[in-house]
Design a protein around this motif. Sequence first.
Motif, PDB file in Angstrom:
ATOM      1  N   ARG A   1       0.914  -1.182   0.101  1.00  6.75           N
ATOM      2  CA  ARG A   1      -0.202  -0.107   0.112  1.00  6.75           C
ATOM      3  C   ARG A   1       0.910   1.190   0.095  1.00  6.75           C
ATOM      4  NH1 ARG A   1      -2.048  -3.682   3.772  1.00  6.75           N
ATOM      5  NH2 ARG A   1      -4.067  -4.508   3.087  1.00  6.75           N
TER       6      ARG A   1
ATOM      7  N   ASP B   1      -4.584   5.553  -0.870  1.00  5.61           N
ATOM      8  CA  ASP B   1      -5.836   4.932  -1.436  1.00  5.61           C
ATOM      9  C   ASP B   1      -5.360   3.918  -2.695  1.00  5.61           C
ATOM     10  OD1 ASP B   1      -7.672   6.176  -0.086  1.00  5.61           O
ATOM     11  OD2 ASP B   1      -7.280   8.076  -1.385  1.00  5.61           O
ATOM     12  N   TRP B   2      -4.020   3.398  -2.569  1.00  7.09           N
ATOM     13  CA  TRP B   2      -3.493   2.708  -3.944  1.00  7.09           C
ATOM     14  C   TRP B   2      -2.838   1.618  -3.059  1.00  7.09           C
ATOM     15  CZ3 TRP B   2      -3.725   3.915  -8.952  1.00  7.09           C
ATOM     16  CH2 TRP B   2      -3.992   5.143  -9.474  1.00  7.09           C
ATOM     17  N   GLU B   3      -2.903   0.477  -3.827  1.00  8.25           N
ATOM     18  CA  GLU B   3      -2.444  -0.687  -3.470  1.00  8.25           C
ATOM     19  C   GLU B   3      -1.744  -1.599  -4.917  1.00  8.25           C
ATOM     20  OE1 GLU B   3      -4.346  -3.558  -0.543  1.00  8.25           O
ATOM     21  OE2 GLU B   3      -4.524  -4.814  -2.357  1.00  8.25           O
ATOM     22  N   PHE B   4      -0.688  -1.904  -4.713  1.00 12.34           N
ATOM     23  CA  PHE B   4      -0.260  -3.011  -5.640  1.00 12.34           C
ATOM     24  C   PHE B   4       0.148  -4.407  -5.022  1.00 12.34           C
ATOM     25  CE2 PHE B   4       3.826  -5.185  -7.334  1.00 12.34           C
ATOM     26  CZ  PHE B   4       3.329  -5.455  -8.538  1.00 12.34           C
TER      27      PHE B   4
ATOM     28  N   LEU C   1      -3.038  -3.648  -9.965  1.00  8.75           N
ATOM     29  CA  LEU C   1      -3.021  -2.398  -9.001  1.00  8.75           C
ATOM     30  C   LEU C   1      -4.234  -1.849  -8.744  1.00  8.75           C
ATOM     31  CD1 LEU C   1      -0.960   0.134  -8.449  1.00  8.75           C
ATOM     32  CD2 LEU C   1      -1.722   0.994 -10.962  1.00  8.75           C
ATOM     33  N   SER C   2      -4.771  -1.585  -7.747  1.00 11.75           N
ATOM     34  CA  SER C   2      -5.881  -1.057  -7.364  1.00 11.75           C
ATOM     35  C   SER C   2      -6.027   0.532  -6.689  1.00 11.75           C
ATOM     36  CB  SER C   2      -6.829  -2.033  -6.292  1.00 11.75           C
ATOM     37  OG  SER C   2      -5.936  -2.044  -5.059  1.00 11.75           O
ATOM     38  N   TRP C   3      -7.192   1.037  -6.967  1.00  9.48           N
ATOM     39  CA  TRP C   3      -7.222   2.667  -6.284  1.00  9.48           C
ATOM     40  C   TRP C   3      -8.604   2.492  -5.899  1.00  9.48           C
ATOM     41  CZ3 TRP C   3     -10.059   6.756  -9.392  1.00  9.48           C
ATOM     42  CH2 TRP C   3     -10.045   7.902  -8.727  1.00  9.48           C
ATOM     43  N   ARG C   4      -8.802   2.983  -4.601  1.00  9.06           N
ATOM     44  CA  ARG C   4     -10.004   3.209  -3.729  1.00  9.06           C
ATOM     45  C   ARG C   4     -10.464   4.753  -4.179  1.00  9.06           C
ATOM     46  NH1 ARG C   4     -11.115   1.790   2.507  1.00  9.06           N
ATOM     47  NH2 ARG C   4     -13.262   1.703   2.453  1.00  9.06           N
TER      48      ARG C   4
ATOM     49  N   THR D   1     -13.864   0.600  -5.791  1.00  8.25           N
ATOM     50  CA  THR D   1     -12.559   0.348  -5.874  1.00  8.25           C
ATOM     51  C   THR D   1     -12.233   0.041  -7.383  1.00  8.25           C
ATOM     52  OG1 THR D   1     -12.235  -0.362  -3.752  1.00  8.25           O
ATOM     53  CG2 THR D   1     -10.593  -0.968  -5.149  1.00  8.25           C
TER      54      THR D   1
ATOM     55  N   ARG E   1      -9.525  -1.476 -10.442  1.00  7.11           N
ATOM     56  CA  ARG E   1      -8.546  -2.279 -10.491  1.00  7.11           C
ATOM     57  C   ARG E   1      -8.013  -2.626 -11.935  1.00  7.11           C
ATOM     58  NH1 ARG E   1      -8.116  -4.887  -5.461  1.00  7.11           N
ATOM     59  NH2 ARG E   1      -9.988  -5.102  -3.836  1.00  7.11           N
TER      60      ARG E   1
END
Length: 208
Positions: free
Chosen positions: A125, A129-132, A141-144, A150, A152
């Motif tokens: 993270r 708001d971003w997660e790889f 890759l995801s963005w809330r 969300t 992706r």
Amino acid sequence: VGVESFHLSWRNSAALGDNTRALFGLEWTRHELDRTGGTWLPENLKALALPLGVSHRFDERWRLLVTMTPRLAGADGDFGDARVDLPMLALASYASRPELVWSFGFRYGAQSDIKLLPIAGVTWRFAPDWEFRLAWPESGLSWRATEELTLRAVATIQGGDYRLAEDPRPAGQRTGGSWAGDWFEYREVRVGLAAEYAFAPTFGLRVE
């Protein structure tokens, strides 16, 4: 080969203690294979599964997940020709810091070509708001965008093992013995975009 896939699933959990939860659910899957030319494939693949598992948190850094999924899986025919498969998964995760989690373990499938598959991955993270995620069976890759939505960009690995009710080859091409009763391994890799919307903490919708 064209593929139409249908999948229904229900998952839930129950507390077994302060740090332990029991996991359970029910899944139904069906793949329709639209074959062309001389492709040696069954017409359809189907499975009914009962995912079961336990998750345990040892402390703030270490967690363990162990699952087993009894499946009644078959190709062509009906479920009377299917057989039981029992894939298992063991996965440990370690949080080196709150925003960086490493995972490692293995998947065992008695009917798979690779019976014991090592698994390793990482979830990072890198912004609020971003997660790889680099993991099995989904990376990306995801963005809330909001509390509920969300977005992706993902790559997923899906599939399973299915018992052949009959030999899919034409009668004149069945060399080396019949394939009836053998296990057919189906795998697919998907790359694309997805959106998830949480209507409530326990109910959401995902569109890929």
